[in-house]
Design a protein around this motif. Structure first.
Motif, PDB file in Angstrom:
ATOM      1  N   GLY A  65       0.818  -1.207   0.000  1.00  0.00           N
ATOM      2  CA  GLY A  65       0.000   0.000   0.000  1.00  0.00           C
ATOM      3  C   GLY A  65       0.848   1.252   0.000  1.00  0.00           C
ATOM      4  N   GLU A 114      -2.330  -0.031   4.215  1.00  0.00           N
ATOM      5  CA  GLU A 114      -3.012  -0.370   2.961  1.00  0.00           C
ATOM      6  C   GLU A 114      -3.405   0.885   2.182  1.00  0.00           C
ATOM      7  N   ASN A 115      -3.871   1.903   2.904  1.00  0.00           N
ATOM      8  CA  ASN A 115      -4.302   3.147   2.258  1.00  0.00           C
ATOM      9  C   ASN A 115      -4.359   4.250   3.318  1.00  0.00           C
TER      10      ASN A 115
END
Length: 149
Positions: A65, A114-115
Motif C-alpha cells: 500500500g 493499505e491506504n
C-alpha cells in the motif's frame, strides 16, 4: 563481542547488497576459504551484528500500500520517557522501523498501511496512544528510489 575488522566489514557490505549470496561466493569476494567465511558469518550472527535476513518486496500486489514516515516528539526526553515509548513501540508489528534521532523530532518511525484510511486508524489507535507523545508529524512516500547496484 569482537571488534569488526576489514574482512567483517566486507562480509557485511556484501550481505547488505545480496542477502542470498552463497557462502562460497561470499568467501571468494572477501578472500577467505568457505569454512572460514562461514565461521565469521556465524559469529556475526551470534554476537547480534547480523540480526536477521529479509526480503525487500516491490510491486503492486505485495499488499504494502503506502509507506509513511512519522516523526514523533515526546513530552520529555528523560530515560524513563524514552524507555516507556520504546517498550510500547516494540508491541506494534505495524511499526516496521523506529529510530531514536537527533534534531527536531525524537523518533523517526517507518510504517506501511493499505491506504490513507488504514493509516488514519493506525494514527488514532496506535501512534497517538504511545506513551509520552507530544507531537506527530507524518509524511507519505511518493515512491522508493533505490541505490545503484
Amino acid at each position: 563481542m569482537h571488534p569488526l575488522d576489514s574482512i567483517d566489514r566486507q562480509i557485511l557490505r556484501h550481505l547488505r547488497a545480496d542477502g542470498r549470496i552463497s557462502n562460497v561466493q561470499l568467501a571468494a569476494k572477501v578472500g577467505l576459504s568457505p569454512s572460514a567465511c562461514l565461521r565469521r558469518v556465524q559469529l556475526l550472527e551470534q554476537q547480534g551484528t547480523i540480526r536477521g535476513y529479509t526480503a525487500i518486496v516491490e510491486g503492486p500486489d505485495t499488499g504494502a500500500g503506502i509507506i509513511i514516515i512519522v516523526q514523533i516528539t515526546l513530552e520529555r526526553q528523560t530515560e524513563q520517557f524514552l524507555h516507556r515509548f520504546e517498550a510500547a513501540v516494540r508491541k506494534h508489528p505495524e511499526i516496521r522501523e523506529c529510530y531514536l534521532m537527533t534534531g527536531d523530532a525524537d523518533y523517526l518511525i517507518h510504517l506501511e498501511a493499505e491506504n490513507a484510511s488504514a493509516y488514519e486508524t493506525l494514527h488514532k489507535e496506535v501512534l497517538s496512544r504511545l506513551p509520552g507523545v507530544a507531537r506527530i508529524h507524518s509524511s507519505f512516500a511518493i515512491r522508493r528510489v533505490l541505490p545503484a547496484r
